[in-house]
Design an enzyme around this catalytic site. Structure first.
Site, PDB file in Angstrom:
ATOM      1  CD  GLU A   1      -2.568   1.164   2.170  1.00  0.00           C
ATOM      2  OE1 GLU A   1      -3.516   0.019   2.629  1.00  0.00           O
ATOM      3  OE2 GLU A   1      -3.386   2.120   2.824  1.00  0.00           O
TER       4      GLU A   1
ATOM      5  CE  LYS B   1      -6.255  -1.776   5.701  1.00  0.00           C
ATOM      6  NZ  LYS B   1      -5.194  -0.231   4.586  1.00  0.00           N
TER       7      LYS B   1
ATOM      8  CG  ASP C   1       1.464 -16.525  12.060  1.00  0.00           C
ATOM      9  OD1 ASP C   1       1.298 -16.347  11.738  1.00  0.00           O
ATOM     10  OD2 ASP C   1       1.584 -18.160  12.660  1.00  0.00           O
TER      11      ASP C   1
ATOM     12  CG  HIS D   1      -4.083   6.961  -0.439  1.00  0.00           C
ATOM     13  ND1 HIS D   1      -3.759   5.889  -0.212  1.00  0.00           N
ATOM     14  CD2 HIS D   1      -4.780   6.800   1.066  1.00  0.00           C
ATOM     15  CE1 HIS D   1      -3.803   4.568   1.092  1.00  0.00           C
ATOM     16  NE2 HIS D   1      -4.130   5.860   1.630  1.00  0.00           N
TER      17      HIS D   1
HETATM   18  C1  MEV Z   1      -5.451   2.601   5.013  1.00  0.00           C
HETATM   19  O1  MEV Z   1      -4.860   1.837   5.010  1.00  0.00           O
HETATM   20  C2  MEV Z   1      -5.490   3.239   6.906  1.00  0.00           C
HETATM   21  C3  MEV Z   1      -6.658   4.253   7.030  1.00  0.00           C
HETATM   22  O2  MEV Z   1      -8.317   4.491   6.701  1.00  0.00           O
HETATM   23  C4  MEV Z   1      -6.849   4.180   8.772  1.00  0.00           C
HETATM   24  C5  MEV Z   1      -8.238   5.008   9.709  1.00  0.00           C
HETATM   25  O3  MEV Z   1      -8.905   4.865   9.294  1.00  0.00           O
HETATM   26  O4  MEV Z   1      -7.432   5.170  10.284  1.00  0.00           O
HETATM   27  C6  MEV Z   1      -6.183   5.762   6.622  1.00  0.00           C
END
Ligand code: MEV
Length: 420
Positions: free
Chosen positions: A79, A257, A273, A372
């Protein structure tokens, strides 16, 4: 500009490798593993039905200071933005002393499940505990490097609709030292199983480690300067973002995430792992019955932002993939964790915290799409046929500026660039 004065991200690949060679004392052989996938023979020994090798970019996050030690943090991730974001957050943390971390000993839990006990559950439990020493001795006969140091027994009642009744779970507590320890734990569980069946008169079903590594907790903390974060208003908006992650599961999952973007990338680079880490992290996030943020954020008296992460991390620097994958070995060397699973765990936690701060800061200010898209635009430029770094960068910059990051626009930009 001399190579020393250049920032890591400003260097070309050769300069980056030369820098790593010097600062992490890498050999030419170490460096050679970065440019090539592992040999197919090796892959074929690692998994079944192998057909090839899937590659993922490996980058280095900079500016990390953990417990006063500067570290280059290898991250394997597909990413865009993640490595840059971690480096940026670490840079802000550095001005206030960097990350402070602590890691517990490497205690893993191994479970042996017993059903259909001949006597009552209570007497089964009593009998197992009476044979504790003997069971530990059997477990310890299976390993010279790790040791079973404790044994506990729990009663579990089936809460599924199948009504399988009551069962006992015998849990070995095993100090896996600098290994993740899955193999050793599983071997020890299997070794004590026949004796457990004999003692209890029950039937043993499962003999396996628990990936919920709550005896391997890692804590990491850092202070982030309010001005460097963008000022009081941004800090307030970050706290609003955290409030939602603490209080709402739909936000908490996305927030975590982002944390795992950092955690998994270092874990993958160093041959850990990461599925085990993920499973444990999410169970921990839901430990009070509601899934919440893995991080906590608050203000200092001076209005700076303090972030903390607490996360179970079963990681190892000996045994496992970390020992057989050449790139993972080099990644560990770059991180410089001196064969210590605790040091590795603390670096992983720091990457998770940094990543979370970076995501919240972007979300609370300009949003994440701008950054991004800038990086994604390079992929789009390549898809549109741009060749070589100059052409790719020129097309990427133009389509990102125009806010039209798509292949069609990239093709148009490319053809007018070539015409001019
Ligand atoms: C993207 O990979 C991760 C985010 O969505 C985390 C978040 O929203 O805090 C930017």
């Amino acid at each position: 500009m001399s190579q020393q004065q250049k920032k890591f991200y400003e260097m070309n690949r050769d300069e980056r490798l030369a820098f790593l060679k010097q600062s992490a004392e890498l050999t030419d052989e170490d460096i050679s593993f970065f440019g090539q996938p592992i040999a197919f023979d090796r892959a074929n020994r690692m998994v079944e039905n192998a057909v090839g090798i899937m590659s993922i970019p490996l980058g280095i996050a900079t500016n990390f200071v953990i417990n006063g030690v500067e570290r280059l943090v290898p991250m394997a991730i597909e990413e865009p933005s993640v490595i840059a974001a971690a480096s940026k957050a670490a840079k802000i943390a550095k001005t206030k002393g960097g990350f402070t971390a602590e890691a517990e000993k490497s205690l893993m839990i191994g479970q042996v499940q017993v059903v259909l006990l001949s006597n009552s559950i209570r007497s089964g439990k009593r009998k197992v505990l009476a044979h504790k020493k003997e069971l530990l001795a059997i477990a310890n006969s299976k390993s010279k490097s790790v040791s079973a140091i404790g044994l506990q027994v729990r009663e579990v009642k089936d809460s599924s609709s199948n009504r399988m009744g009551r069962m006992l779970v015998i849990e070995l507590i095993i100090d896996t030292k600098d290994a993740m320890g899955a193999n050793a734990v599983n071997t020890m569980c299997e070794a004590i199983a026949p004796k457990v069946a004999e003692i209890t008169g029950g039937e043993v079903v499962l003999k396996i480690l628990s990936n919920y590594a709550t005896k391997r907790m890692v804590k990491c903390k850092a202070v982030f300067d309010k001005d460097q974060l963008g000022g009081k208003e941004t800090v307030k908006r970050i706290l609003y973002a955290y409030a939602l992650a603490h209080s709402d599961v739909y936000r908490a999952v996305t927030h975590n995430k982002g944390v795992m973007n950092g955690v998994d990338a270092v874990a993958l680079a160093t041959g850990q792992d990461f599925r085990a880490i993920e499973a444990a992290a999410h169970a921990w996030a839901a430990r009070d019955g509601t899934y919440r943020s893995l991080t906590k954020w608050r203000l200092t008296k001076g209005g700076d932002l303090v972030g903390e992460i607490e996360i179970p991390l079963a990681v190892g620097v000996v045994g496992g993939v970390a020992n057989v994958h050449p790139t993972a070995k080099v990644a560990l060397k770059i991180l410089g964790v001196n064969n210590s699973a605790q040091e590795l765990a603390m670096a992983i936690a720091a990457a998770g915290l940094a990543q979370n701060l970076a995501a919240m800061r972007a979300l609370a200010s300009e949003g994440i799409q701008k950054g991004h898209m800038r990086l994604h635009a390079r992929n789009i430029a390549v898809m549109a046929g741009a060749k070589g770094a100059d052409e790719v960068d020129a097309v990427a910059m133009k389509i990102a500026e125009e806010g039209q990051v798509n292949v069609e626009n990239a093709r148009e930009v490319l053809s007018s660039l070539r015409e001019s």
